[in-house]
Design a protein around this motif. Structure first.
Motif, short mmCIF file in Angstrom:
data_model
loop_
_atom_site.label_atom_id
_atom_site.label_comp_id
_atom_site.label_asym_id
_atom_site.label_seq_id
_atom_site.Cartn_x
_atom_site.Cartn_y
_atom_site.Cartn_z
N ILE A 22 21.71 -12.85 -72.35
CA ILE A 22 21.61 -11.95 -71.23
C ILE A 22 23.05 -11.54 -70.57
O ILE A 22 23.56 -10.34 -70.25
N PHE A 23 23.83 -12.58 -70.42
CA PHE A 23 25.20 -12.47 -69.70
C PHE A 23 26.14 -11.76 -70.71
O PHE A 23 26.81 -10.76 -70.16
N LEU A 24 26.07 -11.84 -71.88
CA LEU A 24 27.02 -11.32 -72.83
C LEU A 24 26.54 -9.81 -73.00
O LEU A 24 27.41 -8.90 -72.92
N GLU B 73 28.96 -6.60 -72.07
CA GLU B 73 29.17 -5.46 -72.75
C GLU B 73 28.80 -4.33 -72.19
O GLU B 73 29.73 -3.14 -72.30
N GLN B 74 27.87 -4.09 -71.01
CA GLN B 74 27.61 -2.96 -70.38
C GLN B 74 28.72 -2.61 -69.48
O GLN B 74 29.01 -1.44 -69.12
N ALA C 180 30.88 0.78 -69.26
CA ALA C 180 31.08 1.57 -68.08
C ALA C 180 32.74 1.81 -67.89
O ALA C 180 33.08 2.87 -67.66
N GLU C 181 33.35 0.83 -67.96
CA GLU C 181 34.88 1.14 -67.75
C GLU C 181 35.54 1.87 -68.70
O GLU C 181 36.12 2.82 -68.28
N GLN C 182 35.18 1.85 -70.11
CA GLN C 182 35.36 2.81 -70.96
C GLN C 182 35.29 4.18 -70.71
O GLN C 182 35.82 5.34 -70.84
#
Length: 66
Positions: free
Chosen positions: A47-49, A53-54, A58-60
């Motif tokens: 869940i942390f990974l 990834e999300q 979002a940054e991209q």
């Protein structure tokens, strides 16, 4: 020689025959080190990974809009 009188110099921690420190805090230190090592070796939860990834996605998206 040192300017500090010999009877005022601090000795290092007392050590046992195998070179490890002995004293009231040695057992606590050893247990804390073992706990830290065990936590350090635990896998990262999925869940942390997924959250990381999300965040990357979002940054991209934010960079592509700028």
């Amino acid at each position: 020689m040192s300017d500090i009188p010999e009877n005022h110099r601090r000795a290092g921690p007392a050590r046992n025959a195998n070179g490890s420190p002995k004293g009231p805090n040695a057992q606590i230190a050893a247990k804390l080190k073992a706990l830290y090592t065990a936590v350090e070796e635990e896998p990262i939860p999925d869940i942390f990974l997924d959250l990381l990834e999300q965040l990357d996605q979002a940054e991209q998206r934010g960079k592509s809009r700028a």
